[in-house]
Design a protein around this motif. Sequence first.
Motif, PDB file in Angstrom:
ATOM      1  N   UNK A 459       0.562  -1.266  -0.167  1.00 14.09           N
ATOM      2  CA  UNK A 459      -0.033  -0.002   0.135  1.00 14.09           C
ATOM      3  C   UNK A 459       0.783   1.371  -0.215  1.00 14.09           C
ATOM      4  N   UNK A 460       2.262   1.078   0.185  1.00 17.68           N
ATOM      5  CA  UNK A 460       2.951   2.344   0.646  1.00 17.68           C
ATOM      6  C   UNK A 460       4.358   2.333   0.166  1.00 17.68           C
ATOM      7  N   UNK A 461       5.049   3.428  -0.098  1.00 18.04           N
ATOM      8  CA  UNK A 461       6.620   3.497  -0.130  1.00 18.04           C
ATOM      9  C   UNK A 461       7.267   3.650   1.133  1.00 18.04           C
ATOM     10  N   UNK A 500       5.500   6.041   3.085  1.00 23.91           N
ATOM     11  CA  UNK A 500       5.078   7.212   2.116  1.00 23.91           C
ATOM     12  C   UNK A 500       3.835   6.565   1.581  1.00 23.91           C
ATOM     13  N   UNK A 501       2.557   7.136   2.193  1.00 21.19           N
ATOM     14  CA  UNK A 501       1.286   6.764   1.555  1.00 21.19           C
ATOM     15  C   UNK A 501       0.640   7.737   0.552  1.00 21.19           C
ATOM     16  N   UNK A 502       1.345   8.795   0.561  1.00 23.20           N
ATOM     17  CA  UNK A 502       0.974  10.118  -0.595  1.00 23.20           C
ATOM     18  C   UNK A 502       2.250  10.404  -1.233  1.00 23.20           C
ATOM     19  N   UNK A 571      -8.075   4.797   0.597  1.00 21.03           N
ATOM     20  CA  UNK A 571      -7.192   5.800   0.003  1.00 21.03           C
ATOM     21  C   UNK A 571      -7.151   6.049  -1.440  1.00 21.03           C
ATOM     22  N   UNK A 572      -7.328   7.381  -1.749  1.00 22.88           N
ATOM     23  CA  UNK A 572      -7.607   7.664  -3.019  1.00 22.88           C
ATOM     24  C   UNK A 572      -6.960   9.105  -3.305  1.00 22.88           C
ATOM     25  N   UNK A 573      -6.970   9.470  -4.575  1.00 19.67           N
ATOM     26  CA  UNK A 573      -6.236  10.856  -4.874  1.00 19.67           C
ATOM     27  C   UNK A 573      -4.814  10.954  -3.986  1.00 19.67           C
ATOM     28  N   UNK A 574      -4.153   9.806  -4.261  1.00 19.10           N
ATOM     29  CA  UNK A 574      -2.992  10.025  -3.421  1.00 19.10           C
ATOM     30  C   UNK A 574      -1.921  10.888  -4.160  1.00 19.10           C
TER      31      UNK A 574
END
Length: 955
Positions: A459-461, A500-502, A571-574
């Motif tokens: 899901x994330x960096x 880093x989710x966004x 989570x969207x528009x990330x």
Amino acid sequence: MGREIIDIPEVFRKGMEDWEDEGGWRGEGGRGGNGGGNGGGGSFRPWWLDRRAWLLGLGLLILLSFGWVVETFTEWLWFRELNYADVWLKSWGAELVTFVLFFAVAAAFLLFNLLHARRQALKAPGVGLNLLRLPGLRGLLVFTGLFLAFLFAVSASNRWDMFLRFFYQVPFGQADPIFGRDIQYYLFSLPVFRFLQGWAVPLVLLTLIGVLGLHALNQVDMVQRGLWRPQEVPALRRHVALLLALALLLWAVGYRLEMFELLYSQPGVVFGATYTDVNVRLPALTVQVALAVLTALAVTYTVFRQDLRPALASGAVLLGTILIGGSLIPGVVQNYVVEPNELRLEQPFIEHNIAFTRLGFGLDDLDERPFTGVAELTESDLVDNEAALENVRVWDYRPLQQTYAQLQGLRPYYEFGSIDVDRYTFPDGTTRQVMLAARELNQAGLSDQSWVNRRLVFTHGYGIVMNPVDKVTPEGAPEFFIQDLPPRSTIPLEVTQPEVYYGELYDDMVLVNTEQQEFSYPSGSENVYASYAGSGGVQLNSGLRRLAFAIRFGDTNLLLSRSLTDESRIMFHRRVLDRVERITPFLSFDRDPYIVIADGRLVWMLDGYTISRDFPYATPANTGLNYIRNAVKVTIDAYNGDVAFYIADVSDPLIQAYDQIFPGLFHPLEAMPATLRAHIRFPEDLFRLQTQQYLLYHMTNPQTFYNKEDRWEIPQELFLSSPQPLEPYYVMFSLPGEAEAEYLLIQPYTPAGRQNMIAWIAARNDPEHYGELVVYELPKQELVFGPSQVEARIDQNPEISEQISLWDQLGSQVIRGNLIVIPINNSFLYVEPLYLLAENSALPELKRVIVASGSRIAMRNTLDEALVALLEAAPAAILVAEEADGVPAATETSPTPAPTPRPSGDGSIEALVQAANDHFLAAEAAQRQGDWTTYGRELDALRDALQQLDTLVAP
């Protein structure tokens, strides 16, 4: 041969005549044709009175709008989770209100005129076929009118922010030089008036065409014979006259607005109103306004009397004025009056253009300083600028991105975005310029593309990589400050929240806080997992929400997965740029978000702009805009996705208007946490626009500007052996005359058609001077090498050129990085890194650093070694690197050796020689450590010892 007339069967003609306006068919026997049917005398019901048709249409409307309803609902949830629901409601509400108002106006105008025209046409005597009596025509008219009104309303609703700015406009505080109106009129009011006039004219003309067409349907046979005389039909004449009069009044308004739009005139010597515009076109437009109103009155006169002569006469005069006053006379004046005396007549208008272009691009208060006494770089220059030399960037961001990917990508699903340049101040008070990038997750690199992996697990960096701009290992790799997983730091700067989710690369939808743990980072042969503990995303705490998002993303697993709970979040528009654009679509944003470490967290920072194409007299940039301000700074938390907007330019009237429109959206810059405020920087996109405009608009003298005799250009550099414009770059050094080193964004200039450097411009980034622009103009009587000339000297040097050619022949590619020009006191230091890229490798290695100053050039393995070699070189000497890494070295041209001391017999020579050796060894040790203060002190002591020796050995 005469015109062929369509022959309509008599029974069909009779049927047309029997059709009533109310929608009935007067048949003798009703349906069935024999009087039986549905009971004698039954009548045909048109579709618009059929309940089933309405239900079918309603169902179709709901079906078509279902996706819009779902997306609107989920967007509202997203805005609410971010605490920007008020902003969304006001934006959406303004768009909806604008649509409704314009739809109501357009629909009322179209339907009233079209239906009224149909009624009047039906009352008029017809000859032959009357298509107005076709069944369903009235319903078709209604549908057509509503559809056209919808199109007109959509075009207006897209400009909702323009209307809001109009109602919340703020004075600019400066008037235009022609009409004396505050610039606020051009930024806020004129665009609205221009849109309304441009919106209304086609509405009236389409209606006029529709009215004529409806009356023509009543006279098809006459139209075909060419015998139709619409002016002889009283109802049609009156209707058309009123519509035409309205169109003429709107044209009069257009001419009035065109008077103000002369300030955007382009054909003249400069952008904006020129001599011909003000003295010829402006009076002509004034006459055209009066004649258009007069023609409208003359057309209105035909409503009462069937006399077209006044309307035709005034229309002819108006047309003649447009042709003569708007085209012929201005051309004559321009060719025979202005051009022979152009500079004298156009001088005040050139002054207006210069002043307002500089104002529109924020160049009006630019600090222009002379750069005097250009000299050779000396030891004392290096000692005085130790902080600058510790922050000279030898890493080019393009090969460095490949290096990051090879050395710190670690897994195929990790990817680095753009390499950012920033500075950090450490507890010991030192400030270092660094390069860094966030490690984001690219789901395309996953070997298993299952739904669980893509939505729930990966899901994330994770983490960032950071290196100083000036350090390189013996292997040609960056010397990392922060690296590996989990992030390992060699400096007093820790990353405590590395997820880093966004980010700036990807916008995949993911689900967090589920029963399934998320992958954090690989650790040897095992993986480390964790669960999300933040507040980002929309909570899926109801079946309705899960259903809505399942429909929006076309993903039934959102309904079926047992891993989701009421605490789960979607989570969207990330992607950070998309994120802020959705919240504030009325702002423009920089292309490059940059990552910052603040209090252990990773935060993206982004610059927002207010822009306009309506600033009077300002020459547009190649993007079309002629006004820009870096009015907003934005922060986006990489873990929670929280977005905050801060006003960076309180003097900008556009951001003041938006602050009134959306109270609470923007915060004062002082409210930004200090750990983030320390990383504010002047944005490159804005700086590029300003430096491009300044190529011409550094000339403030009208005569100099008119002759273009001092035009500047952006210099060229080599990258991958190809010339390209020299990019602006961030550096740390002390401005000439300033005591402290500061963070600067600079751009050198060369004269047009020449390669020597003529000036350089710097944007200041530190808080006490943030946003100030300083330009240093070099003495025109002295030659200062420009980047292209330095590149040419490197290419022309046989030793360096031979070594580069040799590298290219050994299965490697030479990459020439950014050429950096650094002003140091009254000298210039040029720095260019050389990278080697093996054919079977994607890992560029930094192998050499070339430095130049004045007539000297040196190439060494590191920047420190190259600087020492540069100072040791005689003015004409060229020094290149010694043999290393198995690569043959070029020869070295050494300075003439000093005379050997002769023993004097008193015993002091030996002591001085020993002292000189000691100071030399100490200077070498300080140079290897980058301690330029000690290095300079030891060189001074060495000089003193040598001078004493010289005195002793003198004959």
